[in-house]
Write an enzyme that holds these catalytic residues in place. Structure first.
Site, PDB file in Angstrom:
ATOM      1  N   TYR A 163     -30.906   7.098 -19.993  1.00 36.68           N
ATOM      2  CA  TYR A 163     -30.156   6.705 -21.189  1.00 36.68           C
ATOM      3  C   TYR A 163     -30.202   7.790 -22.245  1.00 36.68           C
ATOM      4  CZ  TYR A 163     -28.251   3.424 -24.645  1.00 36.68           C
ATOM      5  OH  TYR A 163     -27.461   2.778 -25.575  1.00 36.68           O
TER       6      TYR A 163
ATOM      7  N   SER B  34     -34.740   5.381 -14.709  1.00 35.29           N
ATOM      8  CA  SER B  34     -34.472   4.554 -15.881  1.00 35.29           C
ATOM      9  C   SER B  34     -33.041   4.023 -15.797  1.00 35.29           C
ATOM     10  CB  SER B  34     -34.741   5.350 -17.164  1.00 35.29           C
ATOM     11  OG  SER B  34     -34.770   4.513 -18.293  1.00 35.29           O
TER      12      SER B  34
ATOM     13  N   ASP C  58     -45.480   0.920 -18.545  1.00 38.65           N
ATOM     14  CA  ASP C  58     -44.126   1.211 -19.009  1.00 38.65           C
ATOM     15  C   ASP C  58     -43.669   0.105 -19.967  1.00 38.65           C
ATOM     16  OD1 ASP C  58     -41.456   1.895 -19.342  1.00 38.65           O
ATOM     17  OD2 ASP C  58     -41.128   2.341 -17.234  1.00 38.65           O
TER      18      ASP C  58
ATOM     19  N   HIS D 207     -43.330   5.259 -19.187  1.00 38.71           N
ATOM     20  CA  HIS D 207     -41.940   5.447 -18.782  1.00 38.71           C
ATOM     21  C   HIS D 207     -41.696   6.913 -18.417  1.00 38.71           C
ATOM     22  CE1 HIS D 207     -37.888   4.016 -18.308  1.00 38.71           C
ATOM     23  NE2 HIS D 207     -37.410   4.953 -19.099  1.00 38.71           N
TER      24      HIS D 207
END
Length: 322
Positions: free
Chosen positions: A93, A183, A268, A297
């Protein structure tokens, strides 16, 4: 059983209620039929780089709408083959496809690469998606009140059409197409695996787009935008949750028929372990998950090596296929 083993055992049993409605399958049937009818209108142009052992091409194609989606198509020159395995790679993202050299490891495996921008984010690709309502900062709340016109639908079809473009390339072995990402990119790798019959393998590292109602409540990542939208417009919470349900891999995991490799970090806070396992536990095809108890993450270098080993077994015919 120590605390780490207990935590993993709990996650392996985690099976929250599905949130998809009765119209989930009809929605995707209509959507994929419409996408199949839409022309790619693709262009491929050779690009000079400092690297003599790979050919690089700038590619544009159309996915969901008439937005030109930009990508790098890379072909290793040191492999003597007219039929190369290919990885289609989706970024995280707010990122972008970056530069060709960022995909050197895939080229060293003897694979072609198609790395694509996600519309409107940090690459070269814009976004012509219509917007009929206000949104929170970021991208995911664009059109979030209607699953037929929302941002998630657009990026899902963009990703499916990326594989369609690879399918048509003369250098590519259609039996050896891999979808990959981390992700957001991991979520897109999963959704393409659920919606398209063309990939043969998926690698979804710390994937997003899973158990999204739980993510709205708890994640520190992109789903905070959906939470902020619902906080601003509480009267629309049910509509937001309904929209997200169509793109939630927890609800679509049963459609996956190919081998899948997943990673998860137990620390995460962006793609929480509950969200990853909620989707992973419902995948019925051959699958494996790599658990990193002390990782947040991120994708550690050790896991990257495991990922390349997994893909190598697939492209050499030594990995079980669905």
């Amino acid at each position: 059983m120590n605390a780490i083993e207990k935590r993993i055992a709990e996650l392996e049993r985690y099976m929250p209620d599905l949130t998809g409605g009765d119209d989930l399958e009809p929605f995707w049937h209509r959507t994929l039929q419409a996408a199949e009818r839409k022309a790619l209108r693709a262009e491929r142009k050779r690009e000079e780089t400092p690297f003599p052992y790979a050919d690089a091409y700038r590619v544009t194609y159309e996915g969901y709408d008439d937005t030109p989606i930009h990508g790098w198509y890379l072909v290793p020159k040191f492999v003597r083959s007219e039929s190369l395995p290919c990885v289609v790679s989706f970024h995280g993202y707010s990122g972008g496809k970056g530069y060709p050299e960022e995909y050197a490891a895939w080229l060293l495996l003897g694979m072609a690469v198609f790395a694509v921008d996600i519309r409107g984010q940090g690459g070269e690709t814009g976004n012509r998606l219509d917007q009929g309502y206000g949104m929170e900062k970021g991208w995911i709340t664009q059109g979030i009140l209607d699953h037929e016109t929302c941002y998630y639908k657009a990026i899902a079809i963009d990703a499916v059409k990326a594989v369609d473009w690879v399918w048509e390339q003369p250098e590519v072995d259609r039996n050896n197409i891999v979808v990959h990402g981390a992700s957001q990119g991991g979520g897109l790798a999963l959704i393409v695996s659920a919606l398209s019959s063309k990939p043969g393998l998926a690698v979804a590292n710390i994937p997003n787009m899973c158990h999204m109602d739980f993510g709205m409540l708890n994640s520190t990542g992109s789903l905070t935008e959906a939470a902020a939208f619902a906080e601003r417009f509480p009267e629309h919470l049910d509509r937001v949750l309904k929209t997200l349900s169509y793109f939630d891999m927890m609800n679509l995991a049963h459609r996956i028929r190919i081998p899948v490799m997943v990673s998860v970090g137990l620390k995460d806070t962006v793609c929480l372990p509950e969200t990853v396992y909620a989707a992973y536990n419902r995948i019925a095809s051959p699958k494996s998950i790599h658990v990193y108890p002390f990782t947040g993450h991120t994708v550690v270098r050790y896991h990257n090596r495991k990922m390349y080993e997994f893909v190598k077994r697939f492209i050499t015919g030594n990995e079980e296929r669905g």
